[in-house]
Design an enzyme around this catalytic site. Structure first.
Site, PDB file in Angstrom:
ATOM      1  N   CYS A   1     -20.360  -8.709  -3.700  1.00  0.00           N
ATOM      2  CA  CYS A   1     -19.676  -9.378  -4.821  1.00  0.00           C
ATOM      3  C   CYS A   1     -19.809 -10.898  -4.698  1.00  0.00           C
ATOM      4  O   CYS A   1     -19.406 -11.479  -3.685  1.00  0.00           O
ATOM      5  CB  CYS A   1     -18.200  -8.977  -4.844  1.00  0.00           C
ATOM      6  SG  CYS A   1     -17.320  -9.763  -6.204  1.00  0.00           S
TER       7      CYS A   1
ATOM      8  N   CYS B   1     -23.629   0.700  -4.381  1.00  0.00           N
ATOM      9  CA  CYS B   1     -22.795   1.777  -3.807  1.00  0.00           C
ATOM     10  C   CYS B   1     -23.669   2.928  -3.295  1.00  0.00           C
ATOM     11  O   CYS B   1     -24.391   3.571  -4.067  1.00  0.00           O
ATOM     12  CB  CYS B   1     -21.800   2.278  -4.845  1.00  0.00           C
ATOM     13  SG  CYS B   1     -20.797   3.632  -4.204  1.00  0.00           S
TER      14      CYS B   1
ATOM     15  N   ASP C   1       0.832  -1.201   0.000  1.00  0.00           N
ATOM     16  CA  ASP C   1       0.000   0.000   0.000  1.00  0.00           C
ATOM     17  C   ASP C   1       0.870   1.257   0.000  1.00  0.00           C
ATOM     18  O   ASP C   1       0.664   2.175   0.784  1.00  0.00           O
ATOM     19  CB  ASP C   1      -0.915  -0.013   1.229  1.00  0.00           C
ATOM     20  CG  ASP C   1      -2.019   1.039   1.132  1.00  0.00           C
ATOM     21  OD1 ASP C   1      -2.322   1.454   0.009  1.00  0.00           O
ATOM     22  OD2 ASP C   1      -2.548   1.436   2.177  1.00  0.00           O
TER      23      ASP C   1
HETATM   24  S1  SF4 Z   1     -18.414  -9.665  -9.875  1.00  0.00           S
HETATM   25 FE1  SF4 Z   1     -18.021  -8.360  -8.090  1.00  0.00          FE
HETATM   26  S2  SF4 Z   1     -16.696  -6.711  -8.869  1.00  0.00           S
HETATM   27 FE2  SF4 Z   1     -17.567  -7.736 -10.652  1.00  0.00          FE
HETATM   28  S3  SF4 Z   1     -19.374  -6.522 -11.134  1.00  0.00           S
HETATM   29 FE3  SF4 Z   1     -20.074  -8.173  -9.776  1.00  0.00          FE
HETATM   30  S4  SF4 Z   1     -19.984  -7.307  -7.717  1.00  0.00           S
HETATM   31 FE4  SF4 Z   1     -18.775  -5.971  -9.062  1.00  0.00          FE
HETATM   32  S1  SF4 Z   2     -16.413   1.316  -0.652  1.00  0.00           S
HETATM   33 FE1  SF4 Z   2     -17.449   0.656  -2.526  1.00  0.00          FE
HETATM   34  S2  SF4 Z   2     -19.643   0.692  -2.057  1.00  0.00           S
HETATM   35 FE2  SF4 Z   2     -18.603   1.862  -0.464  1.00  0.00          FE
HETATM   36  S3  SF4 Z   2     -18.726   3.960  -1.160  1.00  0.00           S
HETATM   37 FE3  SF4 Z   2     -16.744   3.168  -1.889  1.00  0.00          FE
HETATM   38  S4  SF4 Z   2     -17.148   2.379  -3.929  1.00  0.00           S
HETATM   39 FE4  SF4 Z   2     -19.124   2.684  -2.932  1.00  0.00          FE
END
Ligand code: SF4
Ligand code: SF4
Length: 357
Positions: free
Chosen positions: A260, A210, A146
């Site tokens: 995800c 999001c 990082d």
């Molecule tokens: S597989 Fe995961 S990263 Fe890819 S579009 Fe779906 S939620 Fe987003």
């Molecule tokens: S961490 Fe992911 S879901 Fe949360 S505000 Fe940022 S982009 Fe959006």
């Protein structure tokens, strides 16, 4: 950097040995890539030009070093990209999306619930390199995790550790995305691994979920809108348009990872340093807001949360308290900070109290 010793050794076998050593140090996977980031450089430049990095000036600083690893570590030939799982089961009220049902409790991003990964990963990368040296003798290397001048996700993608998901984080087909990345820049001429294929397909769950619409489209993140940026990186006042959307997230946000589908393959970390600290997971906002400055530094000792400092900690909590269901306890805790010495905190407290009128 020195020229690698043991020029006649079998570098393929050496890579296998490094992989075993990396596993012994708690890394869950390791791949090797070269230093050519010429395809990534224009994408980074465009992202910076659009202002999506917000006030994270350090991302644009040392741009040349970022896109040309040899400018960062002279003589580097290969980059060993490694990942370490941090996934942990956490307090039931904070697990997955249950936290929506606990708006009076502070949500902290999973990666930040244990010991600061910078120290853990860097220390273990160093051990990997030292153990390799004990086998083959001295070679040139530098370790990073990082770190601003390193294009971690791009290197990991090139190495085949995973693919960049539409939320812009790295995803591994067998492990999801709950892991940290680290790199060893080396002058060892190790054989290259191939990139992994992409598997987001038609999915758009991360984009849809999001809260602040920070993922503008596939692979396009406006960090200025992201809750992780707003609660961790951003130093000033949190723009009013985002305050309600923060909900009870007081340090980071995991929503795009939680939804995800690949994270059903995530494995619990084997590294005790990443164990969840009870005092940070599932605690009430009122309790966290009542911590004195010395308590904040005591309870966050060795944690990445310390990096934001006490003032931003209170700022974030004030926002979350403004979003919590009204109760006498919450009003009282906000009232107690109404005259706090920091203007930043006072302003967020005033906003929060207005939300409860
Ligand atoms: S597989 Fe995961 S990263 Fe890819 S579009 Fe779906 S939620 Fe987003
Ligand atoms: S961490 Fe992911 S879901 Fe949360 S505000 Fe940022 S982009 Fe959006």
């Amino acid at each position: 950097m020195t020229i690698p010793v043991a020029p006649n050794s079998d570098l393929g076998q050496l890579t296998s040995k490094i992989r075993i050593i990396a596993r012994e140090q708690g890394f869950d996977d390791m791949r090797v890539t070269d230093c050519d980031l010429s395809e990534s450089a224009p994408r980074l430049q465009e992202w910076l030009d659009k202002g999506y990095a917000g006030d994270m000036d350090y991302i644009g600083n040392r741009f040349e070093m970022k896109i040309d690893p040899d400018k960062l570590v002279s003589g580097v030939k290969r980059i060993i990209s490694l990942r370490m799982n941090y996934f942990q089961f956490r307090n039931e009220s904070m697990d997955g999306f249950n936290f929506i049902n606990a708006p009076d409790k502070g949500f902290i991003s999973s990666y930040a619930l244990g010991r600061d990964y910078h120290k853990v990963i860097r220390g273990r990368l160093e051990k990997v390199a030292q153990n390799v040296q004990s086998i083959i003798g001295a070679f040139g290397y530098r370790v990073f995790t990082d770190s601003a001048p390193v294009m971690e996700v791009e290197l990991a993608t090139k190495s085949g550790l995973g693919w960049r998901g539409k939320h812009t984080l790295l995803i591994n087909k067998n492990a999801g995305s709950w892991f940290f990345l680290g790199e060893i820049y080396t002058d060892l001429d190790l054989p290259l691994d191939s990139p992994a294929s992409e598997h987001c397909g038609t999915c758009s769950r991360c984009i849809d979920i999001c809260p602040t619409k920070a993922i503008l489209g596939p692979y396009k993140l406006d960090a200025r809108r992201c809750i992780s940026y707003l609660t961790i990186e951003h130093r000033g006042s949190i723009p009013k348009e985002f305050r309600k959307l923060l909900g009870n997230r007081i340090y980071g946000c995991d929503d795009c990872q939680v939804v995800c589908p690949w994270n059903k393959y995530a494995s619990v970390t084997t590294v005790p340093d990443f164990n969840v600290r009870e005092s940070l997971d599932g605690e009430t906002l009122v309790k966290l807001f009542s911590w004195s400055e010395s308590e904040f530094y005591r309870y966050t000792e060795g944690s990445p949360i310390r990096r934001i400092g006490y003032e931003r900690w209170l700022r974030n909590l004030a926002c979350a308290l403004g979003n919590a269901p009204t109760s006498p306890e919450i009003i009282r805790s906000l009232e107690l900070r109404k005259s706090y010495e920091s203007e930043l905190v006072r302003e967020h407290v005033a906003w929060a109290l207005d939300e409860h009128l």
